[in-house]
Design a protein around this motif. Structure first.
Motif, PDB file in Angstrom:
ATOM      1  N   SER A 342     -23.742 -54.190 -71.222  1.00  0.00           N
ATOM      2  CA  SER A 342     -24.381 -53.891 -70.662  1.00  0.00           C
ATOM      3  C   SER A 342     -24.800 -52.191 -71.279  1.00  0.00           C
ATOM      4  O   SER A 342     -24.239 -51.427 -70.794  1.00  0.00           O
ATOM      5  CB  SER A 342     -25.899 -54.271 -69.314  1.00  0.00           C
ATOM      6  N   ILE A 343     -26.520 -51.850 -71.960  1.00  0.00           N
ATOM      7  CA  ILE A 343     -25.945 -49.720 -71.832  1.00  0.00           C
ATOM      8  C   ILE A 343     -27.610 -50.268 -71.418  1.00  0.00           C
ATOM      9  O   ILE A 343     -28.552 -48.388 -71.814  1.00  0.00           O
ATOM     10  CB  ILE A 343     -25.903 -49.350 -73.101  1.00  0.00           C
ATOM     11  N   SER A 344     -28.282 -51.513 -70.844  1.00  0.00           N
ATOM     12  CA  SER A 344     -30.343 -50.704 -70.477  1.00  0.00           C
ATOM     13  C   SER A 344     -30.092 -49.513 -69.543  1.00  0.00           C
ATOM     14  O   SER A 344     -29.533 -49.346 -68.625  1.00  0.00           O
ATOM     15  CB  SER A 344     -30.229 -51.715 -69.346  1.00  0.00           C
ATOM     16  N   GLY A 345     -31.047 -48.403 -70.037  1.00  0.00           N
ATOM     17  CA  GLY A 345     -31.739 -47.381 -69.576  1.00  0.00           C
ATOM     18  C   GLY A 345     -30.728 -45.919 -69.047  1.00  0.00           C
ATOM     19  O   GLY A 345     -30.527 -45.333 -68.491  1.00  0.00           O
ATOM     20  N   ARG A 346     -29.720 -46.107 -70.559  1.00  0.00           N
ATOM     21  CA  ARG A 346     -28.220 -45.199 -70.658  1.00  0.00           C
ATOM     22  C   ARG A 346     -28.833 -44.486 -71.812  1.00  0.00           C
ATOM     23  O   ARG A 346     -28.963 -44.962 -72.607  1.00  0.00           O
ATOM     24  CB  ARG A 346     -26.751 -45.605 -70.273  1.00  0.00           C
ATOM     25  N   LYS A 363     -29.868 -45.839 -85.024  1.00  0.00           N
ATOM     26  CA  LYS A 363     -30.836 -45.490 -83.123  1.00  0.00           C
ATOM     27  C   LYS A 363     -31.342 -46.290 -82.960  1.00  0.00           C
ATOM     28  O   LYS A 363     -31.801 -46.761 -81.705  1.00  0.00           O
ATOM     29  CB  LYS A 363     -30.960 -44.219 -83.794  1.00  0.00           C
ATOM     30  N   GLU A 364     -32.970 -46.771 -83.784  1.00  0.00           N
ATOM     31  CA  GLU A 364     -33.827 -47.291 -83.449  1.00  0.00           C
ATOM     32  C   GLU A 364     -34.061 -48.954 -83.015  1.00  0.00           C
ATOM     33  O   GLU A 364     -34.159 -49.146 -81.939  1.00  0.00           O
ATOM     34  CB  GLU A 364     -34.643 -47.184 -84.819  1.00  0.00           C
ATOM     35  N   TYR A 365     -32.666 -49.263 -84.014  1.00  0.00           N
ATOM     36  CA  TYR A 365     -32.208 -51.438 -83.375  1.00  0.00           C
ATOM     37  C   TYR A 365     -31.590 -51.169 -82.220  1.00  0.00           C
ATOM     38  O   TYR A 365     -32.010 -51.373 -81.467  1.00  0.00           O
ATOM     39  CB  TYR A 365     -31.612 -51.081 -84.363  1.00  0.00           C
ATOM     40  N   LEU A 366     -31.171 -50.073 -81.226  1.00  0.00           N
ATOM     41  CA  LEU A 366     -30.237 -50.297 -79.769  1.00  0.00           C
ATOM     42  C   LEU A 366     -31.331 -49.565 -79.406  1.00  0.00           C
ATOM     43  O   LEU A 366     -31.569 -50.353 -78.300  1.00  0.00           O
ATOM     44  CB  LEU A 366     -29.114 -48.760 -79.947  1.00  0.00           C
ATOM     45  N   GLU A 367     -31.761 -48.690 -79.563  1.00  0.00           N
ATOM     46  CA  GLU A 367     -33.299 -48.081 -78.353  1.00  0.00           C
ATOM     47  C   GLU A 367     -33.759 -49.185 -78.865  1.00  0.00           C
ATOM     48  O   GLU A 367     -34.478 -50.014 -77.314  1.00  0.00           O
ATOM     49  CB  GLU A 367     -33.919 -46.937 -78.683  1.00  0.00           C
ATOM     50  N   ASP A 368     -34.240 -50.183 -79.181  1.00  0.00           N
ATOM     51  CA  ASP A 368     -35.526 -51.463 -79.493  1.00  0.00           C
ATOM     52  C   ASP A 368     -34.910 -52.580 -78.797  1.00  0.00           C
ATOM     53  O   ASP A 368     -35.842 -53.465 -77.707  1.00  0.00           O
ATOM     54  CB  ASP A 368     -35.987 -51.370 -80.465  1.00  0.00           C
ATOM     55  N   ASN A 369     -33.037 -52.924 -79.211  1.00  0.00           N
ATOM     56  CA  ASN A 369     -32.553 -54.244 -78.642  1.00  0.00           C
ATOM     57  C   ASN A 369     -32.247 -54.245 -77.504  1.00  0.00           C
ATOM     58  O   ASN A 369     -31.892 -55.484 -76.621  1.00  0.00           O
ATOM     59  CB  ASN A 369     -32.459 -54.536 -79.300  1.00  0.00           C
ATOM     60  N   TYR A 370     -31.326 -52.796 -77.332  1.00  0.00           N
ATOM     61  CA  TYR A 370     -31.236 -52.866 -76.161  1.00  0.00           C
ATOM     62  C   TYR A 370     -31.362 -51.423 -74.454  1.00  0.00           C
ATOM     63  O   TYR A 370     -30.304 -51.239 -73.785  1.00  0.00           O
ATOM     64  CB  TYR A 370     -29.392 -52.232 -76.335  1.00  0.00           C
ATOM     65  N   ASP A 371     -32.822 -51.240 -74.703  1.00  0.00           N
ATOM     66  CA  ASP A 371     -32.851 -50.545 -73.490  1.00  0.00           C
ATOM     67  C   ASP A 371     -32.633 -49.106 -73.410  1.00  0.00           C
ATOM     68  O   ASP A 371     -32.678 -49.492 -72.314  1.00  0.00           O
ATOM     69  CB  ASP A 371     -33.946 -51.661 -71.839  1.00  0.00           C
ATOM     70  N   CYS A 372     -32.227 -48.344 -74.012  1.00  0.00           N
ATOM     71  CA  CYS A 372     -31.329 -47.401 -74.263  1.00  0.00           C
ATOM     72  C   CYS A 372     -31.611 -46.338 -74.665  1.00  0.00           C
ATOM     73  O   CYS A 372     -32.294 -46.629 -76.009  1.00  0.00           O
ATOM     74  CB  CYS A 372     -29.939 -47.549 -74.503  1.00  0.00           C
ATOM     75  N   ASN A 373     -31.499 -45.046 -74.194  1.00  0.00           N
ATOM     76  CA  ASN A 373     -31.603 -44.244 -75.082  1.00  0.00           C
ATOM     77  C   ASN A 373     -30.340 -42.782 -75.909  1.00  0.00           C
ATOM     78  O   ASN A 373     -29.503 -42.281 -75.623  1.00  0.00           O
ATOM     79  CB  ASN A 373     -31.818 -43.085 -74.242  1.00  0.00           C
ATOM     80  N   VAL A 374     -30.570 -43.429 -77.551  1.00  0.00           N
ATOM     81  CA  VAL A 374     -29.271 -42.883 -77.603  1.00  0.00           C
ATOM     82  C   VAL A 374     -29.410 -41.235 -78.380  1.00  0.00           C
ATOM     83  O   VAL A 374     -30.159 -40.767 -79.083  1.00  0.00           O
ATOM     84  CB  VAL A 374     -28.958 -43.699 -79.453  1.00  0.00           C
TER      85      VAL A 374
END
Length: 457
Positions: A342-346, A363-374
Motif C-alpha cells: 500500500s502507498i495510500s496517503g503517501r 502519475k494520473e494512474y497511480l494517484e487515481d488507483n492507489y490514493d497517493c501523491n506522486v
C-alpha cells in the motif's frame, strides 16, 4: 547434422550458367551433398526456360521460380522440407537479391532449422536442448525493455492461481549468477532489506529472477548469458544447467524467460513472443524481426501507448505481424504500475524504466488507483548517474520510494531510500489489452493447456 551435409543452392539467371556450375561442382568436391538448385530469379543470361535442359546441364535437380521479380520464399521453405535440407548456400547476387531479401531468406531458412550460408556470411539456427521433464513455455522478445519480465511474472501469477499448477520460472540475464540460483519466491518474503543484503554480497539483486520471485511469488531459477546474436543465439549461458535444475524442484510447469532479443536455448512446448511497439518498425518487420515473430504461438504487443507508438504506426505493425504469422492471436497491450504494498496517503517518488513521454499517464494512474501523491517520476532507473540526481533532487519531498525491481533498483534506489529512512515499495507492471474484447488471461491459459497437451503427446 549428417556426415555429408544436405544442401540446397540458390542460383540466379544473372550469372552465366557455366560460372554457377563451377561453383556447384566446387561445393560437391568439398563434400557437400547438393540435393537441389533453386533458380530464384533473373533472366539476363538464361537461354532456355526448359527446366529439364537446365537440370541436365547442372547434373542436379533444378527448380525454377516463375516470378523473376520476387524471391520464392514459400518454395524455399517447401524444398527444405521435401529434401530434408540442412544448409542453404546462396550463390545468387544483386540485382536478384539485396540486403532486405537476404534477411527474409535467412528468416525462412532459420525457422526451418537449417543453416543459411553465403560467400562471407553464415547464420546458424537456434540450438535448443531438450532437458525439461515438465510441460513448458518460452517467453522471447524482439528487444530490450519491452516487458518480458513483467509478462513472465504475470503469466506465472495467473497459472499459480490454478490449483493444478505449481509453476517455476527460469530466467537468464546479463547480470545473472555464475552458478544458477534458486530463489524460493513461494516461501520467502523479499523485503528491501533482504535484497540489500544480497546486493551487499555482490549479487545483482535486481536481476530478472529476483523480480519474477517478488512479483509472482513462485519458484525461480536465475541464470546468466553473455552476448546476443542477430538471430537470437547467445555466446555463453548457464541456462541449460538452470533448466535441468527444475527437474528436481517442486514444479509441474516451467516458464523459460528470454533476455533482450536473445532466445533461450531450451526446447519448450509453446512460445509467447513479445513485440515492443515502441521499437523502430523496421527492426520488427525486417532483419530478424519476422524470424522471431514466426516463432510465436501467442504474440503480445507491448508498449502500445499512443505517446510511444502512434495509432498509425500500431495499425501498420499489427497488419505486418498478422501477415508474418497469420495463425496466432495477436494482443496489443499497455502496461500500468501496480505497487506490491500500500502507498495510500503517501508522497511518492516513482523510479521506472518507462519513457518520460508516459510520465503524466503513470502519475494520473497511480494517484487515481492507489490514493497517493506522486511528487516526481524518474525514468532513469537504467541510468545510475541520472537516477542518483533525481533521487537527490526529491528525497526530502517524499516518504516513499516506489520502484520497479530492475536495473539500479536495489544498489541505488533502495539503498538511498533506506539510508534516508524512507519506505521502499516495489512496483509491478500489469499488461492491459487495448481491445476490451480480447481476454489476455484466457489466451495465456489456453496456451498453457496446449503446452501440457503437447508435452503429454
Amino acid at each position: 547434422m549428417s556426415e555429408k551435409t544436405k544442401v540446397m543452392c540458390l542460383i540466379d539467371g544473372e550469372h552465366y550458367f557455366p560460372v554457377t556450375k563451377s561453383a556447384v561442382d566446387q561445393l560437391t568436391h568439398d563434400g557437400y551433398d547438393i540435393q537441389v538448385l533453386l533458380l530464384i530469379g533473373g533472366t539476363e543470361k538464361v537461354r532456355t526456360s526448359n527446366v529439364d535442359v537446365i537440370s541436365e546441364f547442372f547434373n542436379k535437380k533444378v527448380v525454377m521460380c516463375h516470378d523473376h521479380f520476387d524471391i520464392p520464399y514459400d518454395e524455399i521453405e517447401k524444398l527444405i522440407d521435401e529434401y530434408d535440407i540442412e544448409m542453404v548456400i546462396d550463390l545468387s547476387d544483386e540485382p536478384v537479391v539485396n540486403y532486405v531479401k537476404r534477411f527474409k531468406i535467412a528468416s525462412v531458412v532459420l525457422s526451418k532449422g537449417a543453416i543459411y550460408k553465403g560467400p562471407d556470411f553464415q547464420f546458424d539456427p537456434l540450438v535448443e536442448y531438450d532437458v525439461l521433464k515438465n510441460p513448458s513455455y518460452k517467453i522471447i522478445g524482439t528487444g530490450k525493455r519491452i516487458g518480458k519480465t513483467a509478462i513472465s511474472a504475470y503469466t506465472a501469477r495467473l497459472i499459480n492461481e490454478e490449483d493444478e499448477f505449481n509453476p517455476c520460472i527460469v530466467a537468464m540475464g546479463r547480470g545473472g549468477p555464475e552458478i544458477p540460483e534458486i530463489v524460493k519466491g513461494n516461501k520467502i518474503k523479499l523485503t528491501p532489506e533482504y535484497l540489500m543484503e544480497q546486493s551487499d554480497k555482490g549479487l545483482h539483486a535486481a536481476s530478472d529472477h529476483w523480480e519474477d520471485a517478488l512479483m509472482s511469488r513462485v519458484l525461480t531459477v536465475g541464470c546468466r548469458r553473455c552476448a546476443g546474436g542477430m538471430a537470437g543465439r547467445v555466446f555463453k549461458t548457464n541456462m541449460v544447467s538452470g533448466a535441468r535444475m527444475t527437474n528436481a524442484l517442486d514444479t509441474n510447469l516451467v516458464a523459460i524467460e528470454g533476455s533482450g532479443s536473445a532466445i533461450p536455448p531450451i526446447k519448450t512446448n509453446k512460445q509467447i513472443v513479445l513485440v515492443g511497439a515502441n521499437q523502430p518498425i523496421e527492426t520488427l518487420i525486417s532483419y530478424f524481426g519476422p524470424y522471431r515473430i514466426k516463432l510465436g504461438d501467442l504474440i503480445i504487443v507491448t508498449m502500445c501507448d499512443e505517446q510511444t507508438c502512434p495509432k498509425a504506426k500500431l495499425d501498420i505493425l499489427l497488419d505486418e505481424i498478422r501477415s508474418i504469422n497469420p495463425d496466432v492471436e495477436v494482443i496489443p497491450t499497455i502496461f500500468r504500475p501496480a505497487p506490491v504494498e500500500s502507498i495510500s496517503g503517501r508522497n511518492v517518488l516513482f523510479a521506472t524504466t518507462a519513457p518520460e513521454s508516459v510520465q503524466p499517464i503513470l502519475k494520473e494512474y497511480l494517484e487515481d488507483n492507489y490514493d497517493c501523491n506522486v511528487v516526481a517520476i524518474s525514468s532513469h532507473l537504467s541510468n545510475r548517474p541520472l537516477l542518483q540526481k533525481d533521487i537527490e533532487d526529491n528525497i526530502d519531498k517524499v516518504d516513499v520510494m516506489l520502484t520497479e525491481l530492475k536495473a539500479a533498483a536495489v544498489d541505488v534506489a533502495t539503498k538511498d531510500a533506506l539510508s534516508h529512512n524512507l519506505e521502499v515499495v516495489y512496483c509491478d507492471n500489469i499488461p492491459i489489452p487495448l481491445d476490451d474484447s480480447q481476454d489476455l488471461k484466457k489466451s495465456i491459459m489456453k496456451l498453457v493447456y496446449e503446452a501440457v497437451e503437447d508435452y503429454e503427446n
